[in-house]
Structure formats: C-alpha cells, structure tokens
Design a protein around this motif. Structure first.
Motif, PDB file in Angstrom:
ATOM      1  N   MET A 295      -5.663  14.220  17.646  1.00 31.12           N
ATOM      2  CA  MET A 295      -4.988  15.092  18.615  1.00 31.12           C
ATOM      3  C   MET A 295      -5.608  16.487  18.623  1.00 31.12           C
ATOM      4  SD  MET A 295      -2.913  13.466  20.284  1.00 31.12           S
ATOM      5  CE  MET A 295      -1.757  12.143  20.376  1.00 31.12           C
ATOM      6  N   GLN A 296      -5.928  16.994  17.447  1.00 30.24           N
ATOM      7  CA  GLN A 296      -6.547  18.322  17.359  1.00 30.24           C
ATOM      8  C   GLN A 296      -7.902  18.308  18.084  1.00 30.24           C
ATOM      9  OE1 GLN A 296      -7.213  19.589  13.325  1.00 30.24           O
ATOM     10  NE2 GLN A 296      -7.667  21.695  13.928  1.00 30.24           N
ATOM     11  N   PHE A 297      -8.671  17.261  17.896  1.00 27.66           N
ATOM     12  CA  PHE A 297      -9.967  17.133  18.563  1.00 27.66           C
ATOM     13  C   PHE A 297      -9.797  17.056  20.081  1.00 27.66           C
ATOM     14  CE2 PHE A 297     -13.355  14.379  20.283  1.00 27.66           C
ATOM     15  CZ  PHE A 297     -14.459  15.168  19.988  1.00 27.66           C
ATOM     16  N   LEU A 298      -8.872  16.213  20.538  1.00 27.92           N
ATOM     17  CA  LEU A 298      -8.674  16.033  21.979  1.00 27.92           C
ATOM     18  C   LEU A 298      -8.150  17.300  22.647  1.00 27.92           C
ATOM     19  CD1 LEU A 298      -7.226  12.402  22.077  1.00 27.92           C
ATOM     20  CD2 LEU A 298      -9.504  13.164  22.769  1.00 27.92           C
ATOM     21  N   VAL A 299      -7.252  18.002  21.991  1.00 26.94           N
ATOM     22  CA  VAL A 299      -6.706  19.242  22.551  1.00 26.94           C
ATOM     23  C   VAL A 299      -7.786  20.316  22.625  1.00 26.94           C
ATOM     24  CG1 VAL A 299      -5.072  21.133  22.093  1.00 26.94           C
ATOM     25  CG2 VAL A 299      -4.327  18.770  21.899  1.00 26.94           C
ATOM     26  N   GLY A 300      -8.756  20.270  21.719  1.00 27.17           N
ATOM     27  CA  GLY A 300      -9.822  21.270  21.691  1.00 27.17           C
ATOM     28  C   GLY A 300     -10.899  21.059  22.744  1.00 27.17           C
ATOM     29  N   LEU A 301     -10.853  19.942  23.454  1.00 26.81           N
ATOM     30  CA  LEU A 301     -11.866  19.673  24.478  1.00 26.81           C
ATOM     31  C   LEU A 301     -11.675  20.569  25.701  1.00 26.81           C
ATOM     32  CD1 LEU A 301     -11.959  15.767  24.484  1.00 26.81           C
ATOM     33  CD2 LEU A 301     -13.711  17.299  23.598  1.00 26.81           C
ATOM     34  N   ASN A 302     -12.763  20.851  26.390  1.00 20.69           N
ATOM     35  CA  ASN A 302     -12.696  21.601  27.643  1.00 20.69           C
ATOM     36  C   ASN A 302     -11.867  20.833  28.664  1.00 20.69           C
ATOM     37  OD1 ASN A 302     -14.380  23.595  26.725  1.00 20.69           O
ATOM     38  ND2 ASN A 302     -16.203  22.800  27.738  1.00 20.69           N
ATOM     39  N   ASP A 303     -11.376  21.543  29.661  1.00 14.26           N
ATOM     40  CA  ASP A 303     -10.605  20.915  30.727  1.00 14.26           C
ATOM     41  C   ASP A 303     -11.448  19.930  31.538  1.00 14.26           C
ATOM     42  OD1 ASP A 303      -8.268  22.169  30.042  1.00 14.26           O
ATOM     43  OD2 ASP A 303      -8.565  23.850  31.424  1.00 14.26           O
TER      44      ASP A 303
ATOM     45  N   TYR B 145     -13.042  17.598  30.451  1.00 16.40           N
ATOM     46  CA  TYR B 145     -12.882  16.284  29.828  1.00 16.40           C
ATOM     47  C   TYR B 145     -11.438  15.783  29.911  1.00 16.40           C
ATOM     48  CZ  TYR B 145     -17.548  16.914  27.896  1.00 16.40           C
ATOM     49  OH  TYR B 145     -18.897  17.093  27.751  1.00 16.40           O
ATOM     50  N   SER B 146     -10.642  16.335  30.799  1.00 18.08           N
ATOM     51  CA  SER B 146      -9.230  15.944  30.861  1.00 18.08           C
ATOM     52  C   SER B 146      -9.052  14.479  31.255  1.00 18.08           C
ATOM     53  CB  SER B 146      -8.461  16.853  31.825  1.00 18.08           C
ATOM     54  OG  SER B 146      -8.965  16.725  33.131  1.00 18.08           O
ATOM     55  N   ALA B 147      -9.917  13.956  32.116  1.00 18.42           N
ATOM     56  CA  ALA B 147      -9.781  12.555  32.536  1.00 18.42           C
ATOM     57  C   ALA B 147     -10.036  11.610  31.370  1.00 18.42           C
ATOM     58  CB  ALA B 147     -10.742  12.256  33.685  1.00 18.42           C
ATOM     59  N   ILE B 148     -11.120  11.842  30.633  1.00 19.80           N
ATOM     60  CA  ILE B 148     -11.424  10.957  29.496  1.00 19.80           C
ATOM     61  C   ILE B 148     -10.390  11.146  28.385  1.00 19.80           C
ATOM     62  CG2 ILE B 148     -13.076  12.531  28.395  1.00 19.80           C
ATOM     63  CD1 ILE B 148     -13.580   8.788  28.536  1.00 19.80           C
ATOM     64  N   ARG B 149      -9.870  12.376  28.250  1.00 16.55           N
ATOM     65  CA  ARG B 149      -8.817  12.629  27.262  1.00 16.55           C
ATOM     66  C   ARG B 149      -7.596  11.764  27.564  1.00 16.55           C
ATOM     67  NH1 ARG B 149      -7.067  18.083  28.194  1.00 16.55           N
ATOM     68  NH2 ARG B 149      -8.909  18.777  27.096  1.00 16.55           N
ATOM     69  N   GLY B 150      -7.197  11.723  28.832  1.00 19.37           N
ATOM     70  CA  GLY B 150      -6.051  10.913  29.234  1.00 19.37           C
ATOM     71  C   GLY B 150      -6.286   9.428  28.998  1.00 19.37           C
ATOM     72  N   GLN B 151      -7.500   8.978  29.262  1.00 14.05           N
ATOM     73  CA  GLN B 151      -7.823   7.570  29.040  1.00 14.05           C
ATOM     74  C   GLN B 151      -7.777   7.222  27.550  1.00 14.05           C
ATOM     75  OE1 GLN B 151     -11.646   7.062  30.888  1.00 14.05           O
ATOM     76  NE2 GLN B 151     -10.797   7.089  32.964  1.00 14.05           N
TER      77      GLN B 151
ATOM     78  N   ILE C 296     -13.803   8.061  19.235  1.00  7.79           N
ATOM     79  CA  ILE C 296     -13.490   9.037  20.291  1.00  7.79           C
ATOM     80  C   ILE C 296     -14.667   9.976  20.519  1.00  7.79           C
ATOM     81  CG2 ILE C 296     -12.016  11.008  20.876  1.00  7.79           C
ATOM     82  CD1 ILE C 296      -9.724   9.487  19.458  1.00  7.79           C
ATOM     83  N   TYR C 297     -15.281  10.425  19.434  1.00  4.02           N
ATOM     84  CA  TYR C 297     -16.440  11.310  19.543  1.00  4.02           C
ATOM     85  C   TYR C 297     -17.557  10.617  20.330  1.00  4.02           C
ATOM     86  CZ  TYR C 297     -20.312  14.324  18.179  1.00  4.02           C
ATOM     87  OH  TYR C 297     -21.400  15.168  18.203  1.00  4.02           O
ATOM     88  N   ASN C 298     -17.798   9.346  20.037  1.00  5.52           N
ATOM     89  CA  ASN C 298     -18.828   8.590  20.762  1.00  5.52           C
ATOM     90  C   ASN C 298     -18.475   8.421  22.239  1.00  5.52           C
ATOM     91  OD1 ASN C 298     -20.642   8.257  18.639  1.00  5.52           O
ATOM     92  ND2 ASN C 298     -19.552   6.466  17.861  1.00  5.52           N
ATOM     93  N   LEU C 299     -17.197   8.221  22.555  1.00  4.33           N
ATOM     94  CA  LEU C 299     -16.776   8.123  23.959  1.00  4.33           C
ATOM     95  C   LEU C 299     -17.025   9.440  24.694  1.00  4.33           C
ATOM     96  CD1 LEU C 299     -13.417   6.148  23.538  1.00  4.33           C
ATOM     97  CD2 LEU C 299     -15.502   5.330  24.656  1.00  4.33           C
TER      98      LEU C 299
ATOM     99  N   LEU D 236     -19.283  11.741  23.862  1.00  2.00           N
ATOM    100  CA  LEU D 236     -20.733  11.891  24.013  1.00  2.00           C
ATOM    101  C   LEU D 236     -21.244  11.070  25.198  1.00  2.00           C
ATOM    102  CD1 LEU D 236     -22.207  11.803  20.393  1.00  2.00           C
ATOM    103  CD2 LEU D 236     -22.137  13.723  21.972  1.00  2.00           C
ATOM    104  N   GLN D 237     -20.764   9.844  25.318  1.00  2.00           N
ATOM    105  CA  GLN D 237     -21.173   8.978  26.426  1.00  2.00           C
ATOM    106  C   GLN D 237     -20.776   9.596  27.769  1.00  2.00           C
ATOM    107  OE1 GLN D 237     -19.506   5.051  26.232  1.00  2.00           O
ATOM    108  NE2 GLN D 237     -20.694   4.309  27.957  1.00  2.00           N
ATOM    109  N   GLU D 238     -19.582  10.136  27.841  1.00  3.29           N
ATOM    110  CA  GLU D 238     -19.118  10.793  29.067  1.00  3.29           C
ATOM    111  C   GLU D 238     -20.022  11.977  29.407  1.00  3.29           C
ATOM    112  OE1 GLU D 238     -16.589  11.850  32.331  1.00  3.29           O
ATOM    113  OE2 GLU D 238     -16.745  10.012  31.164  1.00  3.29           O
ATOM    114  N   GLY D 239     -20.383  12.774  28.397  1.00  2.52           N
ATOM    115  CA  GLY D 239     -21.266  13.921  28.621  1.00  2.52           C
ATOM    116  C   GLY D 239     -22.638  13.504  29.131  1.00  2.52           C
ATOM    117  N   LYS D 240     -23.178  12.424  28.569  1.00  2.00           N
ATOM    118  CA  LYS D 240     -24.484  11.934  29.017  1.00  2.00           C
ATOM    119  C   LYS D 240     -24.419  11.438  30.452  1.00  2.00           C
ATOM    120  CE  LYS D 240     -26.167  10.699  24.439  1.00  2.00           C
ATOM    121  NZ  LYS D 240     -26.535   9.592  23.532  1.00  2.00           N
ATOM    122  N   GLN D 241     -23.348  10.766  30.810  1.00  3.77           N
ATOM    123  CA  GLN D 241     -23.198  10.295  32.189  1.00  3.77           C
ATOM    124  C   GLN D 241     -23.107  11.461  33.157  1.00  3.77           C
ATOM    125  OE1 GLN D 241     -19.804   7.686  32.009  1.00  3.77           O
ATOM    126  NE2 GLN D 241     -21.023   5.936  31.346  1.00  3.77           N
TER     127      GLN D 241
END
Length: 145
Positions: A22-30, A32-38, A51-54, A56-61
């Motif tokens: 939760m701390q990691f997900l809350v610390g993400l930029n807005d 990444y809100s869609a992937i956070r919700g998923q 989660i970290y790998n997911l 990273l994959q989102e960022g690469k896409q």
C-alpha cells in the motif's frame, strides 16, 4: 528464538507485506492511477516484487507509445516540409529545353552537364552548338593573327 507454531507470525508478516504494498502504491505518481486500481483488484494482493515488475512494464509500454507518437509527428512534419518544398520547385520552367524544375540560367543542356553526370561527355561529343560548355577543359578562343 523459539519457532511459532500457532500462525500468528504468518498473519503479522502478511499485514506487514500488505502495508509495504500500500505504501508503494500510494507513493506512485497520478499517471499510474489506472494500473494502481488494477493491482488493488487482484486477489490475493501480489507481492511487492510482482507489483514493481507490473509498474516497470507499464512504464516501458508508455515509453514505446510516446516514441511512436514522436516518430509519427516527425514523419508528418517531414512530409509537410517536402510537399511544400516541391510546390515551390514546380513553378520553375526552362524556356531553352522546355522542361520544369529549373530555369535557363541553370539548364545543363545549355551550359553543360556537371562532371560525373551520365550525360557529361555526351554534351561535348554531340557538338553542343549553342555555345561553349562549362565542362570543357580548354575553351576555344579566336586568334586575331
């Protein structure tokens, strides 16, 4: 330290892991809100490594998508530049050879073809009668004797 057999430590470790997630997900930029919700919908909640790998994959896409957009924009700009460039060139016309894209001042048929051009020697051999060519190494000069 004694080993716990009642399972209390396992529950404590799961809560600690969930808190880190939760701390990691809350610390993400807005962004990444869609992937956070998923990720939050996944049951059971994945490990922090997964989660970290997911993420990273989102960022690469996203990087690939941005690169495609930049390439597409550059291609469109290049096409616009070349088409506007060609519009200006189409207005040139040579009255000597009656061809487009150059004027009499730059006509190779009148002034000679440049060295290395496939018609360079042909213009000399054909006896261009319209005047001396630029490509002749020696121009004939009349003698006054």
């Amino acid at each position: 330290m004694p080993i716990c057999t009642c399972g209390a430590i396992k529950g404590s470790e799961e809560r600690e892991q969930r808190g880190k997630v939760m701390q990691f997900l809350v610390g993400l930029n807005d962004t990444y809100s869609a992937i956070r919700g998923q990720i939050l919908l996944i049951q059971p909640l994945p490990t922090i490594r997964k989660i970290y790998n997911l993420i990273l994959q989102e960022g690469k896409q996203r990087d690939v998508a941005v690169s495609r957009e930049i390439l597409l924009a550059a291609t469109q700009t290049s096409n616009n530049d070349s088409s506007s460039h060609n519009k200006g060139r189409g207005k040139l016309h040579c009255s000597h050879c009656n061809r487009d894209n150059h004027t009499v001042e730059k006509c190779f048929h009148l002034h000679g073809f440049p060295t290395g051009h496939k018609f360079h020697k042909k213009s000399e051999k054909s006896g261009n009668k319209s005047g001396p060519t630029v490509n002749n190494s020696q121009l004939e000069t009349p003698s006054f004797t």
